[in-house]
Design an enzyme around this catalytic site. Structure first.
Site, PDB file in Angstrom:
ATOM      1  N   PHE A  59       0.833  -1.222   0.000  1.00 30.59           N
ATOM      2  CA  PHE A  59       0.000   0.000   0.000  1.00 30.59           C
ATOM      3  C   PHE A  59       0.866   1.271   0.000  1.00 30.59           C
ATOM      4  CE2 PHE A  59      -2.306   2.752   3.341  1.00 30.59           C
ATOM      5  CZ  PHE A  59      -2.828   3.606   2.383  1.00 30.59           C
ATOM      6  N   ALA A  81       7.010  -5.237   5.522  1.00 33.10           N
ATOM      7  CA  ALA A  81       6.556  -5.707   6.834  1.00 33.10           C
ATOM      8  C   ALA A  81       5.269  -6.489   6.666  1.00 33.10           C
ATOM      9  CB  ALA A  81       6.295  -4.517   7.758  1.00 33.10           C
ATOM     10  N   GLU A  82       4.968  -7.291   7.659  1.00 34.98           N
ATOM     11  CA  GLU A  82       3.602  -7.771   7.849  1.00 34.98           C
ATOM     12  C   GLU A  82       2.924  -6.648   8.618  1.00 34.98           C
ATOM     13  OE1 GLU A  82       2.047 -10.397   6.750  1.00 34.98           O
ATOM     14  OE2 GLU A  82       3.789 -11.316   5.799  1.00 34.98           O
ATOM     15  N   SER A  83       1.725  -6.229   8.167  1.00 32.41           N
ATOM     16  CA  SER A  83       1.211  -4.954   8.677  1.00 32.41           C
ATOM     17  C   SER A  83      -0.186  -4.987   9.299  1.00 32.41           C
ATOM     18  CB  SER A  83       1.218  -3.929   7.534  1.00 32.41           C
ATOM     19  OG  SER A  83       0.231  -4.279   6.571  1.00 32.41           O
ATOM     20  N   THR A 113       5.562   2.776  12.854  1.00 32.13           N
ATOM     21  CA  THR A 113       4.178   3.103  13.164  1.00 32.13           C
ATOM     22  C   THR A 113       4.029   3.748  14.539  1.00 32.13           C
ATOM     23  OG1 THR A 113       2.077   2.014  13.719  1.00 32.13           O
ATOM     24  CG2 THR A 113       4.019   0.668  13.896  1.00 32.13           C
ATOM     25  N   ASP A 114       2.935   4.487  14.716  1.00 34.67           N
ATOM     26  CA  ASP A 114       2.640   5.054  16.039  1.00 34.67           C
ATOM     27  C   ASP A 114       2.220   3.967  17.028  1.00 34.67           C
ATOM     28  OD1 ASP A 114       0.116   4.461  14.982  1.00 34.67           O
ATOM     29  OD2 ASP A 114      -0.725   6.463  15.292  1.00 34.67           O
ATOM     30  N   GLU A 115       1.889   2.762  16.522  1.00 37.18           N
ATOM     31  CA  GLU A 115       1.355   1.723  17.412  1.00 37.18           C
ATOM     32  C   GLU A 115       2.397   1.228  18.414  1.00 37.18           C
ATOM     33  OE1 GLU A 115      -1.288  -1.068  15.553  1.00 37.18           O
ATOM     34  OE2 GLU A 115      -1.718   0.301  13.907  1.00 37.18           O
ATOM     35  N   TYR A 166       1.801  -7.388  16.290  1.00 36.70           N
ATOM     36  CA  TYR A 166       2.276  -6.507  15.219  1.00 36.70           C
ATOM     37  C   TYR A 166       3.109  -5.359  15.786  1.00 36.70           C
ATOM     38  CZ  TYR A 166       2.135  -2.475  12.049  1.00 36.70           C
ATOM     39  OH  TYR A 166       2.466  -1.366  11.311  1.00 36.70           O
ATOM     40  N   LYS A 203       7.141  -4.436  15.374  1.00 37.34           N
ATOM     41  CA  LYS A 203       7.641  -3.168  14.827  1.00 37.34           C
ATOM     42  C   LYS A 203       8.528  -2.464  15.863  1.00 37.34           C
ATOM     43  CE  LYS A 203       6.879  -1.398  11.406  1.00 37.34           C
ATOM     44  NZ  LYS A 203       7.524  -1.499  10.063  1.00 37.34           N
ATOM     45  N   ARG A 240      -8.470   6.637  15.964  1.00 35.51           N
ATOM     46  CA  ARG A 240      -7.241   6.567  15.177  1.00 35.51           C
ATOM     47  C   ARG A 240      -6.991   7.954  14.584  1.00 35.51           C
ATOM     48  NH1 ARG A 240      -7.120   2.818  17.874  1.00 35.51           N
ATOM     49  NH2 ARG A 240      -6.770   0.616  17.387  1.00 35.51           N
TER      50      ARG A 240
HETATM   51  P1  NAD Z   1       1.346  -3.608   3.282  1.00 32.42           P
HETATM   52  O1  NAD Z   1       1.019  -4.810   4.093  1.00 32.42           O
HETATM   53  O2  NAD Z   1       0.305  -3.041   2.377  1.00 32.42           O
HETATM   54  O3  NAD Z   1       2.634  -3.873   2.371  1.00 32.42           O
HETATM   55  C1  NAD Z   1       3.752  -4.554   2.849  1.00 32.42           C
HETATM   56  C2  NAD Z   1       4.608  -4.924   1.645  1.00 32.42           C
HETATM   57  O4  NAD Z   1       5.795  -5.581   2.142  1.00 32.42           O
HETATM   58  C3  NAD Z   1       3.935  -5.889   0.677  1.00 32.42           C
HETATM   59  O5  NAD Z   1       4.163  -5.490  -0.648  1.00 32.42           O
HETATM   60  C4  NAD Z   1       4.621  -7.227   0.974  1.00 32.42           C
HETATM   61  O6  NAD Z   1       4.651  -8.100  -0.152  1.00 32.42           O
HETATM   62  C5  NAD Z   1       6.013  -6.770   1.370  1.00 32.42           C
HETATM   63  N1  NAD Z   1       6.710  -7.735   2.231  1.00 32.42           N
HETATM   64  C6  NAD Z   1       6.206  -8.403   3.310  1.00 32.42           C
HETATM   65  N2  NAD Z   1       7.149  -9.206   3.829  1.00 32.42           N
HETATM   66  C7  NAD Z   1       8.281  -9.041   3.074  1.00 32.42           C
HETATM   67  C8  NAD Z   1       9.582  -9.592   3.125  1.00 32.42           C
HETATM   68  N3  NAD Z   1       9.920 -10.494   4.052  1.00 32.42           N
HETATM   69  N4  NAD Z   1      10.480  -9.187   2.197  1.00 32.42           N
HETATM   70  C9  NAD Z   1      10.147  -8.295   1.232  1.00 32.42           C
HETATM   71  N5  NAD Z   1       8.922  -7.753   1.139  1.00 32.42           N
HETATM   72  C10 NAD Z   1       7.996  -8.114   2.060  1.00 32.42           C
HETATM   73  O7  NAD Z   1       1.842  -2.521   4.348  1.00 32.42           O
HETATM   74  P2  NAD Z   1       1.702  -0.933   4.320  1.00 32.42           P
HETATM   75  O8  NAD Z   1       0.423  -0.556   4.944  1.00 32.42           O
HETATM   76  O9  NAD Z   1       2.054  -0.435   2.972  1.00 32.42           O
HETATM   77  O10 NAD Z   1       2.851  -0.551   5.354  1.00 32.42           O
HETATM   78  C11 NAD Z   1       4.200  -0.322   4.923  1.00 32.42           C
HETATM   79  C12 NAD Z   1       5.048   0.001   6.132  1.00 32.42           C
HETATM   80  O11 NAD Z   1       4.528   1.154   6.789  1.00 32.42           O
HETATM   81  C13 NAD Z   1       5.071  -1.113   7.184  1.00 32.42           C
HETATM   82  O12 NAD Z   1       6.363  -1.208   7.691  1.00 32.42           O
HETATM   83  C14 NAD Z   1       4.092  -0.639   8.242  1.00 32.42           C
HETATM   84  O13 NAD Z   1       4.454  -1.129   9.514  1.00 32.42           O
HETATM   85  C15 NAD Z   1       4.276   0.855   8.162  1.00 32.42           C
HETATM   86  N6  NAD Z   1       3.118   1.679   8.545  1.00 32.42           N
HETATM   87  C16 NAD Z   1       1.878   1.424   8.028  1.00 32.42           C
HETATM   88  C17 NAD Z   1       0.803   2.242   8.363  1.00 32.42           C
HETATM   89  C18 NAD Z   1      -0.568   2.033   7.780  1.00 32.42           C
HETATM   90  O14 NAD Z   1      -1.526   2.694   8.201  1.00 32.42           O
HETATM   91  N7  NAD Z   1      -0.751   1.145   6.800  1.00 32.42           N
HETATM   92  C19 NAD Z   1       0.990   3.309   9.245  1.00 32.42           C
HETATM   93  C20 NAD Z   1       2.284   3.544   9.764  1.00 32.42           C
HETATM   94  C21 NAD Z   1       3.340   2.721   9.392  1.00 32.42           C
HETATM   95  P1  TYD Z   2      -7.111  -1.152  10.965  1.00 29.49           P
HETATM   96  O1  TYD Z   2      -7.475  -0.539   9.654  1.00 29.49           O
HETATM   97  O2  TYD Z   2      -6.978  -2.635  11.049  1.00 29.49           O
HETATM   98  O3  TYD Z   2      -5.800  -0.401  11.470  1.00 29.49           O
HETATM   99  P2  TYD Z   2      -5.056  -0.480  12.928  1.00 29.49           P
HETATM  100  O4  TYD Z   2      -5.561  -1.629  13.684  1.00 29.49           O
HETATM  101  O5  TYD Z   2      -3.637  -0.644  12.513  1.00 29.49           O
HETATM  102  O6  TYD Z   2      -5.345   0.843  13.577  1.00 29.49           O
HETATM  103  O7  TYD Z   2      -8.216  -0.718  12.025  1.00 29.49           O
HETATM  104  C1  TYD Z   2      -8.511   0.646  12.279  1.00 29.49           C
HETATM  105  C2  TYD Z   2      -9.530   0.665  13.403  1.00 29.49           C
HETATM  106  O8  TYD Z   2     -10.759   0.087  12.927  1.00 29.49           O
HETATM  107  C3  TYD Z   2      -9.103  -0.166  14.613  1.00 29.49           C
HETATM  108  O9  TYD Z   2      -9.539   0.498  15.805  1.00 29.49           O
HETATM  109  C4  TYD Z   2      -9.865  -1.472  14.439  1.00 29.49           C
HETATM  110  C5  TYD Z   2     -11.146  -1.045  13.725  1.00 29.49           C
HETATM  111  N1  TYD Z   2     -11.750  -2.056  12.807  1.00 29.49           N
HETATM  112  C6  TYD Z   2     -13.104  -2.353  12.915  1.00 29.49           C
HETATM  113  O10 TYD Z   2     -13.838  -1.789  13.756  1.00 29.49           O
HETATM  114  N2  TYD Z   2     -13.625  -3.303  12.062  1.00 29.49           N
HETATM  115  C7  TYD Z   2     -12.863  -3.946  11.137  1.00 29.49           C
HETATM  116  O11 TYD Z   2     -13.405  -4.830  10.398  1.00 29.49           O
HETATM  117  C8  TYD Z   2     -11.478  -3.615  11.029  1.00 29.49           C
HETATM  118  C9  TYD Z   2     -10.595  -4.300  10.023  1.00 29.49           C
HETATM  119  C10 TYD Z   2     -10.958  -2.652  11.881  1.00 29.49           C
END
Ligand code: NAD
Ligand code: TYD
Length: 361
Positions: free
Chosen positions: A13, A84-86, A135-137, A161, A165, A225
């Site tokens: 993403f 990452a696994e996210s 992440t802020d988490e 998760y 991180k 959030r």
């Molecule tokens: P995502 O799950 O959409 O994408 C993760 C990507 O990493 C995927 O393309 C996956 O194939 C790849 N990947 C997973 N394991 C791998 C490995 N071992 N080697 C190489 N590639 C691998 O995640 P995202 O939401 O795009 O998040 C990206 C980063 O930002 C993560 O580190 C996450 O912790 C951080 N982050 C995400 C959010 C959010 O709201 N999504 C917010 C803050 C920080």
């Molecule tokens: P999410 O998008 O999974 O992000 P994160 O857990 O990393 O903040 O979830 C955002 C918020 O929405 C979180 O408080 C959990 C809630 N949530 C639901 O209420 N229903 C759902 O089906 C999902 C996936 C999340």
């Protein structure tokens, strides 16, 4: 050394939004290393066509041999680690992949980068950067009136998760402190926007609404959030890469705290206007309260004062403009959604929501 960067996780993403903007803005070449897990999708990069400034490499950040080869061959001036696994819910079902990629994988990446960096000449050693996207988490959960997370808030991760991180952030910190590796760490709030995988709240709700399925709200929906449009996050990362001080941490956030139920009601209102239900009823009728997430964090909020004051970054989008763009993107890209919601996605939805008493597959 040239204007090449190595990005990991650039088919996911946030990573794909970052890679697309980097290439479109002509900032240099990108080597994009991604394992293509269920969350990685080459469709996210299709608009690049055969652009020679982007080289995709299918592989794992834990593969030391591959990393050594890529670094030696492409001589990047920076590495940006998104891989990452996210997804918190998946980490509750099965934490192992999170430990493997987020902790062990980051360790291998750091080791490879340390070896490469040690071999650079003095000038390139000074300008090289390893930027770790986090992440802020990692800061845990806030009560209603607590001040927002700053860069010095104590770590208190609550989910597998966030714990994985947090561990990776600590490794990055240690590689700077011990070996002098010029690292940067960014801790960002919840992102939303194009290419968001529909297991996360916002894209899941859009997808389910349009398909006549329940909109599952965990618990009472009052969890908060702090939402940031993905392109603003990518701009912040570029700014940190350009001007951040080695060894520093920067919190990134949009000053957009919203309870989950409010986010979902906003989405329903937008969809009611842009793609009304055939029966004329509101999508809000599909809202369903389901069993809460285990260990559900109550509130996240980012204090982004440091990056704003020191690096002059500010988000461009408000929640209102960003969420409308997001809904428009999903309405215009239903093929993308259909492609990513087959196969493995259905199994996940089936397992996870059936446990909560909802049939959604
Ligand atoms: P995502 O799950 O959409 O994408 C993760 C990507 O990493 C995927 O393309 C996956 O194939 C790849 N990947 C997973 N394991 C791998 C490995 N071992 N080697 C190489 N590639 C691998 O995640 P995202 O939401 O795009 O998040 C990206 C980063 O930002 C993560 O580190 C996450 O912790 C951080 N982050 C995400 C959010 C959010 O709201 N999504 C917010 C803050 C920080
Ligand atoms: P999410 O998008 O999974 O992000 P994160 O857990 O990393 O903040 O979830 C955002 C918020 O929405 C979180 O408080 C959990 C809630 N949530 C639901 O209420 N229903 C759902 O089906 C999902 C996936 C999340």
């Amino acid at each position: 050394m040239n204007k090449t960067i190595l990005v990991t996780g650039g088919a996911g993403f946030i990573g794909s939004n970052f890679v697309l903007a980097w290439v479109k803005q002509g900032l240099g070449n990108v080597i994009n290393l991604d394992k293509l897990t269920y969350a990685g999708n080459l469709d996210n990069l299709v608009s690049l066509g055969r652009d020679a400034r982007h080289v995709f490499v299918h592989g794992d950040i834990g593969d030391r041999h591959l990393l050594d080869k890529l670094l030696a061959e492409h001589q990047p001036y920076a590495v940006v680690n998104f891989a990452a696994e996210s997804h918190v819910d998946r980490s509750i079902h099965g934490p192992q992949d999170f430990i493997q990629t987020n902790v062990v994988g980051t360790f291998h990446l750091l080791e490879a980068v340390r070896g490469y960096w040690n071999g650079l000449d003095t000038e390139h050693k000074k300008t090289f950067r390893f930027l770790h996207v986090s992440t802020d988490e990692v800061y845990g959960s806030l009560a209603k009136d607590d001040p927002a997370f700053t860069e010095t808030t104590q770590y208190a991760p609550n989910s597998p998760y966030s714990a994985s991180k947090a561990a990776s952030d600590h490794l990055v910190r240690a590689y700077h402190h011990t070996y002098g590796l010029p690292t940067l760490t960014t801790n960002c709030s919840n992102n939303y926007g194009p290419h968001h995988f529909p297991e996360k709240l916002i894209p899941l709700v859009i997808h389910n609404a349009l398909n006549g399925k329940p909109l599952p709200i965990y618990g009472n929906g009052q969890q908060i959030r702090d939402w940031l449009y993905v392109e603003d996050h990518c701009a912040a990362i570029r700014r940190v890469l350009e001007a951040g001080k080695a060894g520093e941490v920067y919190n990134i956030g949009g000053w957009n705290e919203k309870p989950n139920i409010e986010v979902v009601r906003t989405l329903c209102r937008l969809l009611d206007r842009k793609k009304p239900r055939a029966d004329g009823h509101s999508y809000a009728e599909q809202i369903t309260f389901v069993e809460d997430r285990l260990g559900h964090d109550q509130r996240y909020a980012i204090d982004a004062t440091k990056i704003s004051r020191e690096l002059g970054w500010k988000p461009v989008e408000t929640f209102e403009t960003g969420i409308e763009k997001t809904v428009d993107w999903f309405l215009q890209n239903q093929d993308w959604v259909n492609n990513v919601t087959s196969g493995e996605y259905r199994n996940w939805v089936q397992t996870h929501y059936t446990e909560r008493g909802e049939e959604m597959a």
